[in-house]
Motif scaffolding. Structure first.
Motif, PDB file in Angstrom:
ATOM      1  N   CYS A 131       0.906  -1.125   0.177  1.00 20.69           N
ATOM      2  CA  CYS A 131       0.040  -0.057   0.047  1.00 20.69           C
ATOM      3  C   CYS A 131       0.854   1.232   0.205  1.00 20.69           C
ATOM      4  O   CYS A 131       1.687   1.380   0.936  1.00 20.69           O
ATOM      5  CB  CYS A 131      -0.800   0.059   1.144  1.00 20.69           C
ATOM      6  SG  CYS A 131      -1.862   1.588   1.330  1.00 20.69           S
ATOM      7  N   CYS A 163      -7.279  -1.100   1.325  1.00 22.78           N
ATOM      8  CA  CYS A 163      -6.327  -1.563   2.358  1.00 22.78           C
ATOM      9  C   CYS A 163      -6.533  -2.021   3.811  1.00 22.78           C
ATOM     10  O   CYS A 163      -7.522  -1.366   4.527  1.00 22.78           O
ATOM     11  CB  CYS A 163      -5.118  -0.528   2.545  1.00 22.78           C
ATOM     12  SG  CYS A 163      -3.822  -0.983   3.701  1.00 22.78           S
ATOM     13  N   VAL A 167      -6.186  -7.170   2.392  1.00 24.76           N
ATOM     14  CA  VAL A 167      -7.172  -6.069   2.080  1.00 24.76           C
ATOM     15  C   VAL A 167      -8.690  -6.340   2.431  1.00 24.76           C
ATOM     16  O   VAL A 167      -8.929  -7.588   2.933  1.00 24.76           O
ATOM     17  CB  VAL A 167      -7.438  -6.279   0.340  1.00 24.76           C
ATOM     18  CG1 VAL A 167      -6.007  -5.782  -0.223  1.00 24.76           C
ATOM     19  CG2 VAL A 167      -7.899  -7.752  -0.260  1.00 24.76           C
ATOM     20  N   LEU A 226      -8.006   1.206  -3.077  1.00 27.80           N
ATOM     21  CA  LEU A 226      -6.901   0.474  -4.165  1.00 27.80           C
ATOM     22  C   LEU A 226      -7.453   0.156  -5.498  1.00 27.80           C
ATOM     23  O   LEU A 226      -6.686   0.191  -6.364  1.00 27.80           O
ATOM     24  CB  LEU A 226      -6.397  -1.014  -3.282  1.00 27.80           C
ATOM     25  CG  LEU A 226      -6.016  -0.922  -1.970  1.00 27.80           C
ATOM     26  CD1 LEU A 226      -5.642  -2.169  -1.494  1.00 27.80           C
ATOM     27  CD2 LEU A 226      -4.493  -0.346  -2.077  1.00 27.80           C
ATOM     28  N   LEU A 267       0.266  -5.919   0.267  1.00 24.10           N
ATOM     29  CA  LEU A 267      -0.819  -6.471  -0.623  1.00 24.10           C
ATOM     30  C   LEU A 267      -0.838  -7.616  -1.517  1.00 24.10           C
ATOM     31  O   LEU A 267      -1.619  -8.369  -1.253  1.00 24.10           O
ATOM     32  CB  LEU A 267      -1.405  -5.068  -1.407  1.00 24.10           C
ATOM     33  CG  LEU A 267      -1.529  -3.807  -0.452  1.00 24.10           C
ATOM     34  CD1 LEU A 267      -1.820  -2.792  -1.459  1.00 24.10           C
ATOM     35  CD2 LEU A 267      -2.666  -4.213   0.589  1.00 24.10           C
TER      36      LEU A 267
END
Length: 178
Positions: free
Chosen positions: A86, A135, A118, A142, A93
């Motif tokens: 992130c 996130c 996530v 995102l 991620l």
């Protein structure tokens, strides 16, 4: 004498320029006290504070839910092995091994790094019903997830490049032959 001076200058260059980059690979994030690639504790930071810390482009996408223009993101065609984080908080991620070419115009992945990397939210904006991906640590936007990805998951995590940081994997180089 010249050789000693050259060696000394090389050592100084290493100490002042190269070594700090190794010790702190994300020093460009120095103005963001919430950025960490090791801390997974959820953050509760106001948008007022994020606005002071993040670039205008990142703030608009990550905190206001905007979308960068298709085919323009720096990570769309990235094929280097590594990890995606992130860009707001440093949370891990995605792995590059889960990235695939989707031709949608944004970096696409079929699975997150960890189950809680996530989170998902219903998004009814723009007269559509979609699932927003945020996130798991800071709640920043995102992108979105769709059910048209490859196996094994059948998912397509369609992410904004600006919301992602990428760190290439360090692969040891073979020295000599045995």
């Amino acid at each position: 004498m010249k050789k000693t001076i050259n060696i000394a200058l090389t050592c100084l260059c290493f100490l002042f320029f190269i070594q700090p980059a190794i010790a702190q690979p994300n020093q460009f994030k120095a103005d963001n006290p919430y950025y960490s690639r090791t801390d997974t504790k959820a953050l509760n930071v106001s948008n007022e504070i994020w606005k002071k810390i993040l670039s205008k482009e990142l703030y608009k996408v990550a905190r206001e839910g905007a979308t960068e223009q298709a085919f323009t993101g720096s990570l769309y065609r990235n094929e280097t092995k590594g990890t995606y984080y992130c860009a707001v908080c440093g949370n891990g991620l995605f792995l590059s091994t889960a990235k695939f070419a989707s031709a949608c115009g944004w970096p696409s992945f079929y699975e997150p790094l960890r189950a809680k990397s996530v989170l998902y939210k219903k998004d009814s904006s723009h007269n559509m019903v979609r699932t927003e991906v945020v996130c798991g640590r800071c709640g920043s936007h995102l992108g979105h997830i769709f059910d048209d990805g490859p196996e094994p998951t059948g998912k397509r995590f369609c992410m904004n490049s600006v919301s992602l940081d990428f760190e290439p994997s360090v692969t040891p180089k073979k020295i000599g032959s045995f």
